[in-house]
Structure formats: structure tokens, C-alpha cells
Scaffold this motif. Sequence first.
Motif, PDB file in Angstrom:
ATOM      1  N   ARG A  14      -0.468  -2.328  -8.877  1.00 47.74           N
ATOM      2  CA  ARG A  14       0.682  -1.435  -8.978  1.00 47.74           C
ATOM      3  C   ARG A  14       1.984  -2.215  -9.103  1.00 47.74           C
ATOM      4  NH1 ARG A  14       3.266   2.112 -11.328  1.00 47.74           N
ATOM      5  NH2 ARG A  14       4.631   3.490 -10.112  1.00 47.74           N
ATOM      6  N   THR A  20       0.827  -1.211   0.000  1.00 51.58           N
ATOM      7  CA  THR A  20       0.000   0.000   0.000  1.00 51.58           C
ATOM      8  C   THR A  20       0.859   1.258   0.000  1.00 51.58           C
ATOM      9  OG1 THR A  20      -0.168   0.198   2.419  1.00 51.58           O
ATOM     10  CG2 THR A  20      -1.777  -1.221   1.322  1.00 51.58           C
ATOM     11  N   ASP A  21       2.175   1.094  -0.093  1.00 53.09           N
ATOM     12  CA  ASP A  21       3.101   2.219  -0.019  1.00 53.09           C
ATOM     13  C   ASP A  21       3.929   2.292  -1.293  1.00 53.09           C
ATOM     14  OD1 ASP A  21       6.000   3.278   0.756  1.00 53.09           O
ATOM     15  OD2 ASP A  21       4.575   4.154   2.174  1.00 53.09           O
ATOM     16  N   GLU A  22       3.738   3.352  -2.058  1.00 49.25           N
ATOM     17  CA  GLU A  22       4.410   3.499  -3.359  1.00 49.25           C
ATOM     18  C   GLU A  22       5.927   3.475  -3.219  1.00 49.25           C
ATOM     19  OE1 GLU A  22       4.882   4.260  -7.544  1.00 49.25           O
ATOM     20  OE2 GLU A  22       3.204   3.523  -6.346  1.00 49.25           O
ATOM     21  N   GLU A  23       6.461   4.238  -2.286  1.00 49.20           N
ATOM     22  CA  GLU A  23       7.914   4.293  -2.135  1.00 49.20           C
ATOM     23  C   GLU A  23       8.485   2.939  -1.743  1.00 49.20           C
ATOM     24  OE1 GLU A  23      11.372   6.692   0.392  1.00 49.20           O
ATOM     25  OE2 GLU A  23       9.266   7.290   0.565  1.00 49.20           O
ATOM     26  N   SER A  24       7.760   2.226  -0.886  1.00 43.26           N
ATOM     27  CA  SER A  24       8.198   0.906  -0.462  1.00 43.26           C
ATOM     28  C   SER A  24       8.289  -0.043  -1.649  1.00 43.26           C
ATOM     29  CB  SER A  24       7.224   0.351   0.581  1.00 43.26           C
ATOM     30  OG  SER A  24       7.535  -0.988   0.901  1.00 43.26           O
ATOM     31  N   MET A  25       7.293  -0.002  -2.513  1.00 40.56           N
ATOM     32  CA  MET A  25       7.291  -0.893  -3.675  1.00 40.56           C
ATOM     33  C   MET A  25       8.361  -0.520  -4.692  1.00 40.56           C
ATOM     34  SD  MET A  25       3.330  -1.926  -4.496  1.00 40.56           S
ATOM     35  CE  MET A  25       2.606  -0.292  -4.366  1.00 40.56           C
ATOM     36  N   THR A  26       8.472   0.764  -5.013  1.00 42.93           N
ATOM     37  CA  THR A  26       9.440   1.179  -6.032  1.00 42.93           C
ATOM     38  C   THR A  26      10.872   0.915  -5.581  1.00 42.93           C
ATOM     39  OG1 THR A  26       9.327   3.459  -5.204  1.00 42.93           O
ATOM     40  CG2 THR A  26       7.937   2.909  -7.088  1.00 42.93           C
ATOM     41  N   GLU A  47      -7.096  -1.454  -1.302  1.00 45.53           N
ATOM     42  CA  GLU A  47      -5.697  -1.038  -1.458  1.00 45.53           C
ATOM     43  C   GLU A  47      -4.764  -2.243  -1.371  1.00 45.53           C
ATOM     44  OE1 GLU A  47      -4.166   1.681  -2.252  1.00 45.53           O
ATOM     45  OE2 GLU A  47      -5.845   3.083  -2.255  1.00 45.53           O
ATOM     46  N   GLN A  64       2.335  -3.266 -12.605  1.00 41.58           N
ATOM     47  CA  GLN A  64       2.788  -2.140 -13.429  1.00 41.58           C
ATOM     48  C   GLN A  64       4.299  -1.950 -13.330  1.00 41.58           C
ATOM     49  OE1 GLN A  64       0.443   1.190 -11.968  1.00 41.58           O
ATOM     50  NE2 GLN A  64      -0.967   1.049 -13.713  1.00 41.58           N
ATOM     51  N   LEU A  65       4.822  -2.062 -12.119  1.00 39.45           N
ATOM     52  CA  LEU A  65       6.244  -1.848 -11.905  1.00 39.45           C
ATOM     53  C   LEU A  65       7.105  -2.946 -12.529  1.00 39.45           C
ATOM     54  CD1 LEU A  65       6.134  -0.650  -8.188  1.00 39.45           C
ATOM     55  CD2 LEU A  65       6.745   0.753 -10.169  1.00 39.45           C
ATOM     56  N   GLY A 100      -2.683  -2.701  -4.687  1.00 41.32           N
ATOM     57  CA  GLY A 100      -1.289  -3.060  -4.457  1.00 41.32           C
ATOM     58  C   GLY A 100      -0.824  -4.092  -5.468  1.00 41.32           C
TER      59      GLY A 100
END
Length: 271
Positions: free
Chosen positions: A111, A56-62, A103, A114-115, A108
Motif C-alpha cells: 500500500r 496497517t492503518d490506511e489513514e496513518s499512511m495517507t 498485513e 501504491q501511495l 502495508g
Amino acid sequence: MEKKTVLITGASSGIGKATAILLHEKGYQVFATARQTAKMNDLEQMGIRVIAMDVTDEESMTSAIQRIRNEVSTLDALVNNAGYGSYGAVEDVSMTEARYQFEVNVFGLARLIQLMLPTMRAQHSGRIINVSSIGGRIGEPHGAWYHATKFAVEGFSDSLRMELKQFGIDVVVIQPGAIKTEWNQIARENLLKVSGGTAYKDLVEKHARMLKTADDRGSEPIVIAQAIAEAIQARKPKTRYAVGSGATIVLTARKLLSDRAFDRLMLSQMK
């Protein structure tokens, strides 16, 4: 020859952990992720690469994806396993909780796909394994938000499968039945906490007992891990694998019965 690589979410326990261990034993280079890595020391000791990641955390995933790209040149499979069941009567569940359920279980998952897709498209291969549930084909009282997310995962996966065929990327849905993991206990406790003292109390208590019975009779997580491994290794994987206690029976009943007949069947199990 470089080992094939797999990224698994929700790998600190249950299905995710069993899958990480099994694929590691089969010779895959496994990246196991979860929000809290404290319960994953045993995986690290086996040689599995453990990464903290919150879906649920964009920075964590990227940042997690960037680390993986820095360490390996390809990604052969992504196993989207992270998820939980938010149970309670629709009237009682807050919209904040409902949105969070989506989320974790849907956005999640989407996303992360996508990454990872640029890597899979560049290599013109890959397997995306989305862990859904038999709950993606059926409904039950007090599980509206959870089932809505799993129905969404099913439709999302069907659409994605057609999009990615041109790039040699397969999309597979895993539909577990009753499995002995923390999921069931958390769902039961949440159900009783949210609706155990409301107008829905009587049916909620019966439902909680049914869930406990299903948990007692559930399959071990390794059953699902084996299905995931099969989906990754097969030359031409099935689009869906329904596995675990009751999965085939329940999905067959849903296919054969009318809506109201299936409703009666489900409610008859809540005694």
C-alpha cells in the motif's frame, strides 16, 4: 540544489534506525517513520524528520504521505523496512495472527508503494528498496507464516520491477542474514509463548536455542544499512543484496541442495 529524499519505515530501531542515520550522514533528507516515535528523539535531534506511521492503518499512511508531499517536491527512495516475525507451529498460530503478519509484512509494504508511485512516476525516477530476508528463499519449522510473507515480498518485488522499468523506477530486494536487532528476541519469545507448551515443544525449544545462537553471531544493523545505501546510490543497482551473517552461505546451500537435503541441514542445527 535540493537534497535527495528518502522515506524509511520501521525506523525506531535496528536496521531502519541505522539506515536513517547513515543516509542522513550521507546528505539525504530522511523521513523516518514508525508506529511509536518515543525511541526516535535522537533522530530528531540529528535533523531527521520523524513521522508516526502504522503500515496497517490506511489513514496513518495517507496522512504521512501527504505531509511529505507538502514538504518536498520529489521522493528519491522508499525503504520498506517495517516488519516482524510471527513464529509458532502452524497448528498453534491463530488465523487472526497469520493475517496480521501479512498485513504488516506484505500489504502495508504494497500500500505504501501504491501511495508513493504517482510521485515517482511523475519524476520518472526512484528506488524502491524492499527489505526481505534470506527467509524469502528458505523455510524453517515454526516460521511458516513469516517465511510465507517474505516469499511474497520476493515475488511481489520481481513483478513490480518489470512493471516499473518503463518509468525509470528501480526495485531492489535486501536479503539480510542474522542481524543483531530486537527482531530475533521477539521472534524467540513469541515462538516459546505460542508453541512452547504444545505437541511441538521439543523441537520448539531446540529452535529457540538455535535462534539465540544466530543472534549472538549476527552482524550489526549497519551492515544492512550500508547495503541499502549502496542500492540507493548505485547508477545501476543489483536486483538483490544478500548481506549479513550467514546470508551467502545459507542461500548457496539452498541453491545446491535438494529440498530434503536442505530440510536435514536445517533440522541438524536444532539441537
